[in-house]
Design an enzyme around this catalytic site. Structure first.
Site, PDB file in Angstrom:
ATOM      1  N   ASP A   1      -7.082   4.153  -4.891  1.00 22.08           N
ATOM      2  CA  ASP A   1      -7.583   4.370  -3.220  1.00 22.08           C
ATOM      3  C   ASP A   1      -8.077   5.698  -3.250  1.00 22.08           C
ATOM      4  O   ASP A   1      -8.530   6.040  -3.907  1.00 22.08           O
ATOM      5  CB  ASP A   1      -6.623   3.696  -2.015  1.00 22.08           C
ATOM      6  CG  ASP A   1      -7.092   2.703  -0.944  1.00 22.08           C
ATOM      7  OD1 ASP A   1      -7.988   1.940  -1.347  1.00 22.08           O
ATOM      8  OD2 ASP A   1      -7.433   4.049  -0.052  1.00 22.08           O
TER       9      ASP A   1
ATOM     10  N   LYS B   1       0.826  -1.095  -0.039  1.00 18.85           N
ATOM     11  CA  LYS B   1      -0.213   0.383  -0.062  1.00 18.85           C
ATOM     12  C   LYS B   1       0.979   1.273  -0.181  1.00 18.85           C
ATOM     13  O   LYS B   1       2.190   0.875   0.527  1.00 18.85           O
ATOM     14  CB  LYS B   1      -1.176  -0.143   0.966  1.00 18.85           C
ATOM     15  CG  LYS B   1      -2.243   0.738   1.221  1.00 18.85           C
ATOM     16  CD  LYS B   1      -3.004   0.428   0.199  1.00 18.85           C
ATOM     17  CE  LYS B   1      -4.401   0.575   0.369  1.00 18.85           C
ATOM     18  NZ  LYS B   1      -5.724   0.191   0.161  1.00 18.85           N
TER      19      LYS B   1
HETATM   20  N1  GLU Z   1      -7.681   0.258  -3.127  1.00 15.62           N
HETATM   21  C1  GLU Z   1      -7.816  -1.089  -3.271  1.00 15.62           C
HETATM   22  C2  GLU Z   1      -8.570  -2.081  -2.099  1.00 15.62           C
HETATM   23  O1  GLU Z   1      -8.382  -1.719  -1.066  1.00 15.62           O
HETATM   24  C3  GLU Z   1      -7.917  -2.004  -4.531  1.00 15.62           C
HETATM   25  C4  GLU Z   1      -6.355  -2.056  -4.702  1.00 15.62           C
HETATM   26  C5  GLU Z   1      -5.749  -2.181  -5.977  1.00 15.62           C
HETATM   27  O2  GLU Z   1      -6.729  -2.645  -6.834  1.00 15.62           O
HETATM   28  O3  GLU Z   1      -4.491  -3.021  -5.819  1.00 15.62           O
HETATM   29  O4  GLU Z   1      -7.960  -3.457  -2.598  1.00 15.62           O
END
Ligand code: GLU
Length: 461
Positions: free
Chosen positions: A181, A141
């Site tokens: 996100d 992340k």
């Molecule tokens: N931000 C999204 C999550 O919390 C998607 C992450 C992604 O597609 O890599 O899962």
């Protein structure tokens, strides 16, 4: 909604296996200020007791000690020029948490509340969530404390270019694949991708959530919300109920909320609330038709408020309040972490709500989760119920690797299958632990086993 700390942060070690309790204590002593990260670790550790009771393998291999330590954390400053020509400085991070089952994978969050602790919690959660999708993706992340709210398009472009200039060396289609996100949507992914391409002179699947003309997957924008509703549908089906005709409350009004409202409405449910940091709207007729499209307009206004919806459609707006006081059958928190607290949970129980499925990451505080479950509400944690977004990112990666563009029908079929499999996997794992229907334990145990066993297979790295 602003994230809040939780009061019962360190009290539940008694429920943990002694090995998990020891590691949790060590982490708590090392980073006591990382409140959200500790909350996420505690939640996983409390639920994997049956696994740790069965074997000492994970302790012998120090799996928990390794699991709570990110593989690598990149921290950098992001310098950019605003429209007035002033030099602005933000902080940027990429937490590469765990790549035992595939390249690091997870979104980028641009929001004034972003901290390293927050990103560590999100990266830790992502590791298990991605494992549950059944696709080869590790957990990561990243993000920045830059808030796009009120920023011009050009400012956002300059910010994204600067952010990528600091990050590009550390990511790659087989290394780490960021995505969107909160605060990072199609526009930001476009600017980030453009800068990556310029700096590396390569066109690759280094990001997901790309535009449809340049390697993106159909249905990726809808996927988190759609997947959430598919998961909720399974929860209801298991109990002989159906979503059609149910009253649903949704918090947030961003990407996840939008997809959830769209799908829930299509399946015959009535979504009666949306919310923002300013309060919530109550629409007794249901958010449907052009009102759903208006959510996109609201979001692109960049104002981060939901009140204009109430003015436009002549419905109630409750300033500074949360939607959980409205009586519903199903609640879908889709805004941000710790947005559903004890008092909210008590109200949901008192008002006869039967299902809570998380669209956001860890939107329910630990106290609130306990209250919901003790009150007989069926509860699904985000790492299971919101995995459709990253699952569809995995499908985008598969399309990029093979130079294919799938139809929306194919992506939707795969997404449904992924959500059904996650539901069933969590169900079965919980049943094996003697707690059928406990999606929290089921999701944690199934995700943990996959990651932990992969780590053991690969030795002490
Ligand atoms: N931000 C999204 C999550 O919390 C998607 C992450 C992604 O597609 O890599 O899962």
């Amino acid at each position: 909604m602003q994230p809040n700390g939780t009061s019962d942060q360190n009290v539940a070690t008694k429920a943990m296996h002694p090995y998990a309790a020891r590691v949790f204590r060590e982490v708590s002593e090392r980073v006591p200020w990382e409140v959200e990260f500790l909350q996420a670790v505690q939640e996983v550790f409390e639920t994997i007791t049956p696994v740790l009771e069965q074997t000492t393998l994970y302790e012998e291999e120090s799996v928990l000690e390794r699991l709570v330590e990110p593989q690598r954390v990149h921290a950098f400053r992001v310098v950019w020029h605003d429209d007035a020509g002033r030099v602005r400085v933000n902080r940027g991070w990429r937490v590469q948490f765990n790549n035992a089952i595939g390249p690091f994978k997870g979104g980028l969050r641009f929001h004034s509340s972003v901290t390293l602790s927050g990103l560590k919690f999100l990266g830790f959660e992502q590791t298990f969530k991605n494992a549950l999708t059944g696709l080869p993706m590790g957990g990561g992340k990243g993000g920045s404390d830059f808030s796009p709210r009120g920023a011009s398009d050009r400012e956002i472009e300059r910010f994204c270019h600067s952010f990528m200039t600091s990050l590009y060396r550390y990511i790659g289609a087989e290394v780490d694949v960021p995505a969107g996100d909160i605060g990072v949507g199609a526009r930001e992914i476009g600017y980030l991708f453009g800068q990556y391409k310029r700096l590396t002179e390569t066109f690759s699947g280094v990001l997901t959530g790309k535009g449809l003309n340049w390697g993106g997957s159909k249905l990726r924008p809808e996927a988190t919300g759609f997947g959430l509703v598919y998961f909720a549908q399974k929860m209801l089906e298991r109990r002989g109920e159906e979503l059609a005709g149910k009253r649903v409350s949704v918090s947030g009004f961003g990407n996840v909320a939008w997809g959830a409202v769209k799908k829930a409405t299509e399946l015959g449910a009535k979504v009666v609330t949306l919310s923002g940091p300013d309060g919530y709207i109550y629409d007794p007729e249901g958010v449907s038709g052009e009102k759903i499209d208006y959510m996109l307009e609201l979001r692109s206004s960049g104002m981060d408020v939901v009140q204009p919806y109430a003015e436009r459609y002549g419905v109630e707006f409750h300033a500074g309040r949360r939607p959980w006081e409205v009586p519903v059958d199903v609640a879908l928190p889709c805004a941000i972490q710790n947005e559903l607290e004890s008092a909210d949970a008590e109200r949901l129980v008192a008002n006869g709500c039967k299902y809570v499925a998380e669209g956001a990451n860890m939107p329910t505080t630990p106290d609130a989760v306990r209250i919901l479950r003790q009150g007989g509400i069926v509860y699904a944690p985000g790492k299971a119920s919101n995995a459709g977004g990253v699952g569809t990112s995995g499908l985008e990666m598969a399309q990029n690797r093979t130079n294919q563009t799938w139809t929306a029908e194919r992506v939707d079929t795969e997404l449904r299958r992924i959500m059904t499999d996650i539901h069933d996997m969590a169900w079965d794992a919980a049943a094996t632990c003697g707690n059928p229907g406990d999606y929290l334990q089921g999701a944690n145990v199934a995700g943990f086993l996959k990651v932990a066993d992969s780590m053991v297979d690969q030795g002490s790295v």
